[in-house]
Design a protein around this motif. Structure first.
Motif: not given
Length: 519
Positions: A92-119
């Motif tokens: 979820d997001s509040t819509g109060q972030a400065t454009a561009p919203s960091p939600t997409s970057t945060l979600v991809r970084a979280f999933l990549s942390y577990y999907a990447n064998p090195s991390t």
């Protein structure tokens, strides 16, 4: 690199000048028996971790902090199959972030942390990502839908958004191998119940335009390329597993509710009458005490027999429904035909990493540095969902301040979580009533019916490791982190053609009249 540092590193390249404040709460592993509650004995031993990520943003040094993004997820570790499942329950997001919203970057970084064998922090070879896309105006930030700047995605746009996130993740994984010996195999599946493949592809449009990533429209429970997490040997005794053994059971998931309903569906003849009890015979020669003991033993035997018959009947019911029939019937469920398009997304990443073998000697129950108690995450989540609201900047700033101070206080040993005054006062105003103390738990969907019988599934062996104790050192080293971003902003959109006064030209098209033929 821990999860907090990995998420902060991903936010460093966002455009604009702002400061991020990140709180990452990860619980220590605990035994969990409900991932496959209808699997035959012995059930695969599973360990569960709760994850809550809260990101706040500060436009300038003197500006107020505002929560902008949040992620709630669960990680299931199955050592017997060298597998792990990451289930993203809410974003979820509040819509109060400065454009561009960091939600997409945060979600991809979280999933990549577990999907990447090195991390990846778990010693597994196979990582599964599950999520259910259902469009709503708000998930984790109450009343954030009333904020004018928040624009929730529609049902189709939300499914397309998730498909783009997983596509970008799959494209990044081959370039992030741990070493030259590690080989990655990625599979992506999506299904929009009620829609065919052509209809789903047309609805999502160009959500995935990459030629290097291939999506399969359907479910992953019939493939044999990547082992399923709940089945150690699919060809054992030549018996194919039923849906209760291969489809995981998540909290607040329509698949789980449907499996639970199938397992306890009565026959067409209706509910049967209970069996007649055997008459109690008292042997006067043995005395009343001996008769009572025999009666208690008989009742225990009857309960065990009834429980065994109920489990056998449940297994038979699940075996009658194939995987294809299960997903075909899922299209008629209320969650999937309520007038909005929903989507099931699954991503599987298989790797054979020598690093995972070296880390497998550590006990799955051993808490790692920076992990907290699950109860702490429940209290923070309950405070967020029931004691705060985000309809305006003033209320969001006050809620952010109170909740961030609460997390710091809980890590420092404080026992109360203050709740924001929703009655009308905001930050800096005088309060006439003291702040209440929140002790309630977060409302959840009921557990599977298998646990509501007289013989629930319990773990006989306790956790041999003590519960970790949080402190300010843990808070500063693993939970809280900040990052100042000072990058060029997004380029302003300029019209392709402009007049002398700088305003865009307007081209007026004239309609040509068709000439009439002479008689």
């Amino acid at each position: 690199m821990n999860l907090r540092d990995a998420l902060l590193a991903s936010l460093a390249n966002l455009p604009g000048s702002r400061q991020f404040h990140l709180h990452v709460l990860v619980s220590f592993p605990r035994k969990h028996s409900n991932l496959y509650p209808f699997a035959s004995q012995p059930r695969p031993r599973t360990y569960l971790q709760d994850i809550l990520i809260l990101l706040s943003e500060q436009a300038g040094p003197d500006a107020r902090r505002l929560f902008v993004s949040a992620i709630e997820a669960s990680v299931y570790h199955i050592p017997s199959t060298s597998s792990a499942i990451v289930y993203v329950s809410k974003v979820d997001s509040t819509g109060q972030a400065t454009a561009p919203s960091p939600t997409s970057t945060l979600v991809r970084a979280f999933l990549s942390y577990y999907a990447n064998p090195s991390t990846r922090p778990l010693p597994v070879d196979h990582l599964w990502i599950h999520l259910f896309a259902r469009a709503q105006s708000q998930y984790l930030f109450p009343n954030s839908a009333d904020f004018p700047g928040k624009r929730p995605l529609t049902d189709v746009k939300l499914c397309a958004w998730w498909k783009r996130q997983l596509t970008s993740l799959a494209e990044e994984l081959p370039n992030a191998k741990a070493d030259g010996d590690t080989t990655l195999s990625t599979r992506l599946y999506y299904l929009l119940p009620g829609l065919g493949e052509l209809e789903a592809s047309y609805s999502l449009g160009h959500a995935s335009t990459s030629s290097s990533v291939t999506w399969v429209y359907g479910h992953p429970y019939s493939q044999t390329d990547i082992p399923l997490p709940g089945v150690s040997n699919r060809n054992a005794a030549g018996v194919a597993p039923h849906i209760g053994q291969i489809i995981p059971w998540f909290d607040d998931d329509p698949k789980a509710r449907f499996i639970d309903e199938i397992a306890y569906t009565t026959e067409a003849d209706g509910v049967k009458s209970p069996e007649r009890k055997r008459p109690r015979i008292i042997d006067r020669r043995s005395g009343p005490r001996v008769a009572e003991e025999e009666d208690v033993q008989d009742k225990a035997v009857d309960k065990r027999d009834a429980h065994g018959q109920k489990e056998e009947q449940t297994t038979k019911t699940l075996k009658k429904v194939s995987v294809s029939e299960f997903w075909e019937r899922m299209s008629f469920r209320q969650e999937c035909i309520a007038g909005a398009i929903t989507g099931f997304f699954v991503m599987a990443v298989s790797s054979n990493s020598p690093q995972a073998v070296a880390r497998s000697e550590v006990s799955p129950l051993a808490p790692q540095p920076g992990q907290v108690a699950p109860q702490l995450i429940k209290r923070v989540l309950a405070s967020l969902m029931t004691g705060h609201e985000f309809p305006s900047v003033d209320r969001a700033a006050w809620s952010t301040k109170v909740l961030e101070e609460s997390i710091r206080g809980l890590c420092d040993g404080l026992g109360t979580v203050p709740v924001a005054n929703i009655g009308g006062n905001v930050a800096g105003s005088d309060r006439s009533t003291p702040e209440p103390t929140l002790t309630c738990a977060m409302p959840q969907t009921p557990p599977p019916r298998l646990l509501r019988v007289k013989h629930p599934v319990v773990d006989a062996s306790p956790n041999p490791f003590p519960e970790p104790v949080t402190s300010l050192e843990t808070y500063n080293a693993y939970i809280y982190g900040s990052l100042t971003v000072d990058n060029p902003g997004l380029p302003r959109k300029t019209p392709a053609e402009a007049g002398d006064d700088g305003k865009p030209k307007v081209t007026v098209l004239t309609v040509r009249r068709k000439k009439r033929a002479k008689p």
